[in-house]
Design an enzyme around this catalytic site. Structure first.
Site, short mmCIF file in Angstrom:
data_model
loop_
_atom_site.label_atom_id
_atom_site.label_comp_id
_atom_site.label_asym_id
_atom_site.label_seq_id
_atom_site.Cartn_x
_atom_site.Cartn_y
_atom_site.Cartn_z
N ASP A 36 0.86 -1.19 0.00
CA ASP A 36 0.00 0.00 0.00
C ASP A 36 0.90 1.24 0.00
OD1 ASP A 36 -3.25 0.34 0.84
OD2 ASP A 36 -2.00 2.13 1.14
N VAL A 63 1.48 2.25 -6.80
CA VAL A 63 1.30 1.35 -7.94
C VAL A 63 1.44 2.06 -9.29
CG1 VAL A 63 -0.14 -0.32 -6.68
CG2 VAL A 63 -1.23 1.55 -7.97
N ASN A 89 -5.74 -4.53 -6.37
CA ASN A 89 -6.92 -3.96 -5.70
C ASN A 89 -6.82 -2.45 -5.51
OD1 ASN A 89 -9.26 -3.95 -3.57
ND2 ASN A 89 -7.46 -3.12 -2.50
N TYR A 156 -12.82 7.16 -14.33
CA TYR A 156 -12.91 5.94 -13.51
C TYR A 156 -13.54 4.80 -14.32
CZ TYR A 156 -14.07 2.98 -9.43
OH TYR A 156 -14.18 1.95 -8.53
N LYS A 160 -11.74 1.33 -15.42
CA LYS A 160 -12.24 0.03 -14.95
C LYS A 160 -12.69 -0.85 -16.12
CE LYS A 160 -11.64 0.53 -10.44
NZ LYS A 160 -10.70 -0.31 -9.68
N1 NAD Z 1 -15.77 1.01 -2.14
C1 NAD Z 1 -16.52 0.82 -3.22
O1 NAD Z 1 -17.74 1.10 -3.20
C2 NAD Z 1 -15.93 0.23 -4.49
C3 NAD Z 1 -16.80 -0.28 -5.45
C4 NAD Z 1 -16.28 -0.87 -6.61
C5 NAD Z 1 -14.91 -0.96 -6.77
N2 NAD Z 1 -14.08 -0.45 -5.83
C6 NAD Z 1 -12.63 -0.63 -6.05
O2 NAD Z 1 -12.09 -1.40 -5.01
C7 NAD Z 1 -10.71 -1.12 -4.85
C8 NAD Z 1 -10.40 -0.92 -3.37
O3 NAD Z 1 -11.06 0.24 -2.91
P1 NAD Z 1 -11.68 0.40 -1.44
O4 NAD Z 1 -13.09 0.78 -1.62
O5 NAD Z 1 -11.33 -0.75 -0.58
O6 NAD Z 1 -10.92 1.75 -1.01
P2 NAD Z 1 -10.04 2.20 0.22
O7 NAD Z 1 -9.78 3.64 -0.04
O8 NAD Z 1 -10.62 1.81 1.51
O9 NAD Z 1 -8.68 1.38 0.00
C9 NAD Z 1 -7.84 1.63 -1.09
C10 NAD Z 1 -6.39 1.45 -0.66
O10 NAD Z 1 -5.57 1.69 -1.82
C11 NAD Z 1 -4.47 2.46 -1.42
N3 NAD Z 1 -3.95 3.22 -2.55
C12 NAD Z 1 -4.50 4.29 -3.16
N4 NAD Z 1 -3.70 4.73 -4.13
C13 NAD Z 1 -2.62 3.91 -4.14
C14 NAD Z 1 -1.45 3.87 -4.93
N5 NAD Z 1 -1.20 4.79 -5.88
N6 NAD Z 1 -0.55 2.90 -4.70
C15 NAD Z 1 -0.77 1.99 -3.72
N7 NAD Z 1 -1.85 1.99 -2.93
C16 NAD Z 1 -2.77 2.94 -3.15
C17 NAD Z 1 -4.99 3.37 -0.32
O11 NAD Z 1 -3.94 3.86 0.50
C18 NAD Z 1 -5.96 2.45 0.41
O12 NAD Z 1 -5.33 1.77 1.47
C19 NAD Z 1 -10.44 0.10 -5.73
O13 NAD Z 1 -9.78 -0.32 -6.92
C20 NAD Z 1 -11.82 0.65 -6.05
O14 NAD Z 1 -11.87 1.32 -7.28
C21 NAD Z 1 -14.55 0.16 -4.70
#
Ligand code: NAD
Length: 253
Positions: A36, A63, A89, A156, A160
């Site tokens: 992370d 990333v 992720n 976004y 995706k």
């Molecule tokens: N929460 C939702 O409703 C939802 C729905 C569909 C898809 N997603 C996808 O799920 C995935 C996880 O998201 P989440 O909801 O758990 O969010 P979150 O913000 O709780 O966790 C995301 C994590 O990614 C890390 N991160 C962000 N940018 C980064 C980078 N450049 N390099 C390394 N780490 C990085 C952050 O520090 C964080 O710990 C994402 O790809 C998001 O697009 C989320």
């Protein structure tokens, strides 16, 4: 124990779904590289895994940076001897920004983190997995925004959709006859994580588009982690190139 002895890299493992996946994978016997951009979150998750008797190593990674991504993948091999599962992720959202308002910088940031990062991690992982007799597994955390047009902003949704395309291309190239690598995506709907804090000023057009279909139910991150466990384990041995939608019925409306 569904993942006994497996070595997994999970990006964005400091929070939300990535954290739940890292913890569940470790509970199921995997050695987990917790990756992370947030150092304190990495330390906390590694400590939680170790306190529960699991194995985990932390890596601070952006990333979007190739050298850091390649070093993250290398850590799995140097620490644990192989790489069996990669979970891409890490990701960010925007303010449901419609294309007319997306700046070049905004576009590039969304693509770099949500699409180019997973691509670079897949490339590094595949070049290890294809030479392993047992191959490997890649899971890309996409979104219902990777399948439908109105579940996120333009940058976004484009990133995706790109991630879903990358998933299918890898599956069709490196499957049973090309390296024994399975690559699948998850398309979550709404999930209770920290990502909502990045939605500081939701664009009225974006919200209107979402409003047309109503707000879906919200999942607990562990509900998505269990999908990632299924896809990472041999229980899904014949599933390759698929997108598992986990949205509580939101897009069925
Ligand atoms: N929460 C939702 O409703 C939802 C729905 C569909 C898809 N997603 C996808 O799920 C995935 C996880 O998201 P989440 O909801 O758990 O969010 P979150 O913000 O709780 O966790 C995301 C994590 O990614 C890390 N991160 C962000 N940018 C980064 C980078 N450049 N390099 C390394 N780490 C990085 C952050 O520090 C964080 O710990 C994402 O790809 C998001 O697009 C989320």
């Amino acid at each position: 124990m569904k993942l006994q002895g497996k070595v997994a890299v999970v990006t964005g493992a400091g929070s939300g779904m990535g954290k739940a996946i890292a913890i569940l994978y470790a509970q199921e016997g995997a050695k987990v590289v917790v990756a992370d951009i947030n150092p304190s979150a990495v330390n906390d998750v590694v400590a939680e895994i170790k306190n529960a008797g699991g194995e985990g190593t932390g890596v601070i990674v952006n990333v979007a940076k190739r050298a850091e991504v390649e070093s993250m993948i290398e850590t799995a091999v140097t620490s644990y001897g192989s790489l069996d599962i990669l979970v891409n992720n890490a990701g960010i959202m925007d303010n449901f920004t419609p294309v007319g308002d997306v700046t070049d910088e905004h576009w590039d940031r969304l693509q770099d983190i949500n699409l180019k990062g997973p691509f670079m991690a897949c490339r590094a992982a595949i070049n290890i997995m294809k030479d392993q007799p047992h191959g490997g597994v890649i899971i890309n955390n996409a979104s219902v925004g990777g399948l439908f047009g109105a579940r996120g902003g333009a940058a976004y949704v484009a990133a995706k959709h790109g991630l879903v395309g990358l998933t299918k291309n890898i599956a069709s190239t490196y499957g049973r006859e090309g390296g024994n690598i399975r690559c699948n995506a998850i398309a979550p709907g709404g999930v209770k994580t920290n990502i909502q804090s990045s939605i500081t000023a939701p664009h009225p057009l974006g919200m209107a588009a979402i409003g047309d279909v109503g707000q879906g139910p919200l999942a607990d991150p562990m509900e998505i982690a269990r999908v990632a466990l299924f896809l990472g384990s041999d229980d899904s041995s014949f599933i390759n190139g698929d997108v598992v939608k986990a949205d509580g019925g939101w897009t069925a409306r």
